[in-house]
Write a protein that holds these residues in place. Structure first.
Motif, short mmCIF file in Angstrom:
data_model
loop_
_atom_site.label_atom_id
_atom_site.label_comp_id
_atom_site.label_asym_id
_atom_site.label_seq_id
_atom_site.Cartn_x
_atom_site.Cartn_y
_atom_site.Cartn_z
N THR A 146 0.82 -1.21 0.00
CA THR A 146 0.00 0.00 0.00
C THR A 146 0.86 1.26 0.00
N ARG A 147 0.22 2.36 -0.42
CA ARG A 147 0.89 3.66 -0.41
C ARG A 147 -0.11 4.74 -0.05
N LYS A 148 0.31 5.63 0.85
CA LYS A 148 -0.48 6.82 1.20
C LYS A 148 0.38 8.04 0.92
N ILE A 149 -0.24 9.09 0.40
CA ILE A 149 0.47 10.35 0.18
C ILE A 149 -0.17 11.40 1.07
N GLU A 150 0.60 11.90 2.03
CA GLU A 150 0.12 12.89 2.99
C GLU A 150 1.02 14.12 2.88
N GLY A 151 0.54 15.13 2.17
CA GLY A 151 1.35 16.30 1.91
C GLY A 151 2.55 15.92 1.06
N LYS A 152 3.75 16.19 1.56
CA LYS A 152 4.97 15.85 0.82
C LYS A 152 5.45 14.43 1.10
N ASP A 153 4.85 13.76 2.07
CA ASP A 153 5.31 12.44 2.47
C ASP A 153 4.63 11.33 1.69
N HIS A 154 5.43 10.39 1.20
CA HIS A 154 4.94 9.16 0.58
C HIS A 154 5.20 8.04 1.59
N ILE A 155 4.14 7.36 1.99
CA ILE A 155 4.23 6.34 3.03
C ILE A 155 3.89 4.99 2.41
N ILE A 156 4.87 4.10 2.38
CA ILE A 156 4.72 2.80 1.74
C ILE A 156 4.79 1.71 2.79
N ALA A 157 3.90 0.72 2.68
CA ALA A 157 3.89 -0.41 3.60
C ALA A 157 3.89 -1.71 2.80
N ILE A 158 4.76 -2.63 3.20
CA ILE A 158 4.85 -3.95 2.58
C ILE A 158 4.43 -4.97 3.64
N GLY A 159 3.16 -5.37 3.58
CA GLY A 159 2.62 -6.27 4.59
C GLY A 159 2.88 -5.73 5.98
N ASN A 160 3.28 -6.64 6.88
CA ASN A 160 3.63 -6.20 8.24
C ASN A 160 5.12 -6.29 8.49
N VAL A 161 5.92 -6.34 7.38
CA VAL A 161 7.37 -6.51 7.53
C VAL A 161 8.17 -5.26 7.19
N ALA A 162 7.55 -4.30 6.49
CA ALA A 162 8.34 -3.14 6.05
C ALA A 162 7.48 -1.90 5.89
N THR A 163 8.04 -0.77 6.26
CA THR A 163 7.45 0.53 5.98
C THR A 163 8.58 1.52 5.70
N PHE A 164 8.29 2.49 4.85
CA PHE A 164 9.22 3.61 4.71
C PHE A 164 8.45 4.84 4.27
N THR A 165 8.92 5.98 4.75
CA THR A 165 8.32 7.27 4.42
C THR A 165 9.39 8.13 3.77
N GLY A 166 9.08 8.66 2.58
CA GLY A 166 10.04 9.48 1.86
C GLY A 166 9.46 10.80 1.40
N HIS A 167 10.32 11.79 1.23
CA HIS A 167 9.92 13.09 0.71
C HIS A 167 11.02 13.61 -0.20
N LEU A 168 10.64 14.40 -1.19
CA LEU A 168 11.63 14.93 -2.13
C LEU A 168 12.37 16.12 -1.52
N VAL A 169 13.61 16.32 -1.99
CA VAL A 169 14.39 17.48 -1.54
C VAL A 169 14.35 18.53 -2.65
N GLU A 170 14.43 19.78 -2.25
CA GLU A 170 14.37 20.88 -3.22
C GLU A 170 15.73 21.12 -3.86
N GLY A 171 15.72 21.37 -5.15
CA GLY A 171 16.95 21.69 -5.86
C GLY A 171 17.44 23.08 -5.53
N GLY A 172 18.70 23.35 -5.80
CA GLY A 172 19.29 24.64 -5.47
C GLY A 172 18.65 25.81 -6.19
#
Length: 251
Positions: A146-172
């Motif tokens: 599954t994936r949820k997008i909350e504002g700038k955060d992308h929240i990914i879950a792989i069953g009950n074994v993995a999760t990660f939350t990522g956000h993009l960084v701004e260029g110079g």
């Protein structure tokens, strides 16, 4: 890099016949997928592995998650499904040079896929990721992805074994920071937006990851079997050219 080209070419050259009708056993099944790539790993951003450099930590542990918006494998529809891979390089080795000798490689197939769709996702993953050729320690697991997008955060879950939350960084100069055509690029990674994780957790395959502020990448893709056939042919040409140069240098 010679070993890398050999390994990748061998991994991707196998015809995708899993799940194909009996009268198509002698030819590869055509496929096409469109969607988004969510990727994260233990390295600092940006991940040096895509530049054939050694990982930030002793080992690079990471994932690639494909969220397919629209796709097909032959006549099998893949709309709305996902497939992921988690893997780890050996200590003090690059992901590229250690391909085929990774500590582990685990595929996660969307559990809502029916049996035909599961076979199709496994076949595509074998070429696009290519997960089952990266390590002898390989397994496939069927879980919710599954994936949820909350504002700038992308929240990914792989069953009950993995999760990660990522956000993009701004260029110079504003906007997102993008990497185009890194040395390790394949059709999936021809370009991606660079980011960082807020949190990355993984508890499977004898691992216990719990990292923050690591590498995160977001990409969009339109991939098909013909495109990967050309990619493999290109790798073969590079191999032939490199071998010819090395032979000339030895004389």
């Amino acid at each position: 890099m010679k070993a890398v080209f050999l390994a990748l070419a061998a991994a991707m050259a196998a015809p995708l016949v899993l799940g194909a009708p009996k009268d198509e056993k002698t030819k590869a099944t055509k496929w096409k997928i469109t969607g988004q790539l969510e990727e994260a790993c233990s390295c600092n951003a940006a991940c040096p592995c895509w530049f054939d450099s050694k990982p930030t930590r002793a080992m690079c542990g990471g994932n690639q998650v494909l969220f397919i918006q629209k796709g097909n494998y032959g006549n099998v529809k893949l709309d709305g499904l996902a497939v992921a891979n988690y893997a780890q390089s050996p200590e003090n080795q690059t992901m590229m040079d250690s391909f085929g000798k990774w500590n582990f490689s685990t595929n996660y197939i969307d559990e809502k896929a029916n049996p035909e769709q599961r076979k199709a996702l496994e076949a595509i993953a074998a070429v696009v990721l290519p997960s089952n050729n990266g390590s002898k320690n390989f397994k496939t697991v069927y879980v919710p992805i599954t994936r949820k997008i909350e504002g700038k955060d992308h929240i990914i879950a792989i069953g009950n074994v993995a999760t990660f939350t990522g956000h993009l960084v701004e260029g110079g100069l504003g906007g997102s920071s993008r990497i185009t055509n890194p040395p390790g690029a394949d059709p999936l990674h021809h370009q991606y937006a660079q980011g960082k994780t807020t949190k990355m957790i993984y508890n499977d395959s004898d691992q216990n990851w719990d990292w923050t502020d690591t590498n995160y990448m977001l990409g969009t893709f339109t991939l098909d079997s013909d495109q990967y056939a050309k990619f493999v042919a290109g790798l073969a040409q590079k191999m032939a050219k490199k071998e010819k140069t090395e032979s000339a240098e030895k004389k």
